[in-house]
Write a protein that holds these residues in place. Structure first.
Motif, PDB file in Angstrom:
ATOM      1  N   ALA A  67       2.408  -1.280   9.760  1.00  0.00           N
ATOM      2  CA  ALA A  67       1.489  -0.590  10.671  1.00  0.00           C
ATOM      3  C   ALA A  67       0.809   0.576   9.961  1.00  0.00           C
ATOM      4  CB  ALA A  67       2.239  -0.103  11.907  1.00  0.00           C
ATOM      5  N   ALA A  68       1.556   1.305   9.152  1.00  0.00           N
ATOM      6  CA  ALA A  68       0.973   2.434   8.409  1.00  0.00           C
ATOM      7  C   ALA A  68      -0.066   1.927   7.413  1.00  0.00           C
ATOM      8  CB  ALA A  68       2.068   3.216   7.691  1.00  0.00           C
ATOM      9  N   LYS A  69       0.240   0.832   6.724  1.00  0.00           N
ATOM     10  CA  LYS A  69      -0.725   0.264   5.778  1.00  0.00           C
ATOM     11  C   LYS A  69      -1.966  -0.230   6.512  1.00  0.00           C
ATOM     12  CE  LYS A  69       2.561  -1.162   2.225  1.00  0.00           C
ATOM     13  NZ  LYS A  69       3.201  -2.292   1.542  1.00  0.00           N
ATOM     14  N   ALA A  70      -1.760  -0.868   7.663  1.00  0.00           N
ATOM     15  CA  ALA A  70      -2.908  -1.358   8.443  1.00  0.00           C
ATOM     16  C   ALA A  70      -3.774  -0.192   8.916  1.00  0.00           C
ATOM     17  CB  ALA A  70      -2.418  -2.179   9.632  1.00  0.00           C
ATOM     18  N   GLU A  71      -3.134   0.874   9.330  1.00  0.00           N
ATOM     19  CA  GLU A  71      -3.889   2.052   9.776  1.00  0.00           C
ATOM     20  C   GLU A  71      -4.685   2.658   8.622  1.00  0.00           C
ATOM     21  OE1 GLU A  71      -2.957   6.359  11.793  1.00  0.00           O
ATOM     22  OE2 GLU A  71      -1.649   4.665  12.266  1.00  0.00           O
ATOM     23  N   ALA A  72      -4.059   2.720   7.458  1.00  0.00           N
ATOM     24  CA  ALA A  72      -4.758   3.249   6.281  1.00  0.00           C
ATOM     25  C   ALA A  72      -5.948   2.360   5.923  1.00  0.00           C
ATOM     26  CB  ALA A  72      -3.801   3.363   5.098  1.00  0.00           C
ATOM     27  N   MET A  73      -5.751   1.056   5.988  1.00  0.00           N
ATOM     28  CA  MET A  73      -6.848   0.130   5.697  1.00  0.00           C
ATOM     29  C   MET A  73      -7.958   0.278   6.735  1.00  0.00           C
ATOM     30  SD  MET A  73      -6.337  -1.429   2.905  1.00  0.00           S
ATOM     31  CE  MET A  73      -7.523  -2.739   3.013  1.00  0.00           C
ATOM     32  N   GLN A  74      -7.591   0.452   8.006  1.00  0.00           N
ATOM     33  CA  GLN A  74      -8.590   0.638   9.055  1.00  0.00           C
ATOM     34  C   GLN A  74      -9.401   1.903   8.801  1.00  0.00           C
ATOM     35  OE1 GLN A  74      -9.246  -1.478  11.659  1.00  0.00           O
ATOM     36  NE2 GLN A  74     -11.009  -0.182  12.018  1.00  0.00           N
ATOM     37  N   THR A  75      -8.717   2.962   8.387  1.00  0.00           N
ATOM     38  CA  THR A  75      -9.407   4.216   8.075  1.00  0.00           C
ATOM     39  C   THR A  75     -10.378   4.013   6.913  1.00  0.00           C
ATOM     40  OG1 THR A  75      -7.501   5.477   8.842  1.00  0.00           O
ATOM     41  CG2 THR A  75      -9.040   6.628   7.395  1.00  0.00           C
ATOM     42  N   GLU A  76      -9.929   3.298   5.880  1.00  0.00           N
ATOM     43  CA  GLU A  76     -10.808   3.010   4.737  1.00  0.00           C
ATOM     44  C   GLU A  76     -12.010   2.176   5.156  1.00  0.00           C
ATOM     45  OE1 GLU A  76      -9.210   1.588   1.007  1.00  0.00           O
ATOM     46  OE2 GLU A  76      -7.298   2.572   1.446  1.00  0.00           O
ATOM     47  N   MET A  77     -11.757   1.175   6.014  1.00  0.00           N
ATOM     48  CA  MET A  77     -12.853   0.315   6.483  1.00  0.00           C
ATOM     49  C   MET A  77     -13.854   1.127   7.304  1.00  0.00           C
ATOM     50  SD  MET A  77     -12.425  -2.740   5.331  1.00  0.00           S
ATOM     51  CE  MET A  77     -13.370  -3.771   6.410  1.00  0.00           C
ATOM     52  N   ASN A  78     -13.364   1.997   8.165  1.00  0.00           N
ATOM     53  CA  ASN A  78     -14.253   2.846   8.960  1.00  0.00           C
ATOM     54  C   ASN A  78     -15.091   3.752   8.063  1.00  0.00           C
ATOM     55  OD1 ASN A  78     -13.322   1.723  11.321  1.00  0.00           O
ATOM     56  ND2 ASN A  78     -11.897   3.376  11.765  1.00  0.00           N
TER      57      ASN A  78
END
Length: 124
Positions: A67-78
């Motif tokens: 979940a933390a990795k997914a959140e970090a990836m989402q932040t990068e994508m945004n």
């Protein structure tokens, strides 16, 4: 588990035979065997439960990490999407300004080309 050597087991059987006598010894042995089975079964059950809990904790930890990795990836994508929108907006503005500048120049040239023709028609 408790380690009992053959010599200790023989000594224990001899003491039990002397204390309990030959009539009660088989019944006591069955009772002791049942007790040992229940203890072992309980121990195995507790061990299995602890192993399941450890597996669950491991799965929870893995899920938290994912979940933390997914959140970090989402932040990068945004961030990447925001930067791309800004670049596209800047490019659109630059192109619009260039087109407007070119249109103004073309209008000016058209006006200059038409002006001599009007003066020729006016003189004629």
């Amino acid at each position: 588990m408790i380690e009992i050597s053959l010599g200790k087991l023989m000594l224990l059987a001899l003491v039990a035979l002397i204390v309990l006598g030959p009539e009660k010894l088989p019944h006591a042995a069955r009772t002791a065997g049942a007790l040992v089975r229940r203890l072992r079964s309980g121990w195995d059950s507790v061990r299995a439960e602890v192993e399941r809990e450890l597996e669950i904790e491991e799965l929870k930890r893995t899920a938290r990490e994912a979940a933390a990795k997914a959140e970090a990836m989402q932040t990068e994508m945004n961030k990447a999407a925001r930067e791309t929108r800004e670049q596209v907006s800047s490019t659109v503005t630059d192109v619009r300004n260039e087109v407007q500048s070119n249109v103004a120049e073309v209008k000016k040239e058209i006006t200059q080309v038409d002006a001599p023709k009007e003066s020729e028609h006016g003189n004629a």
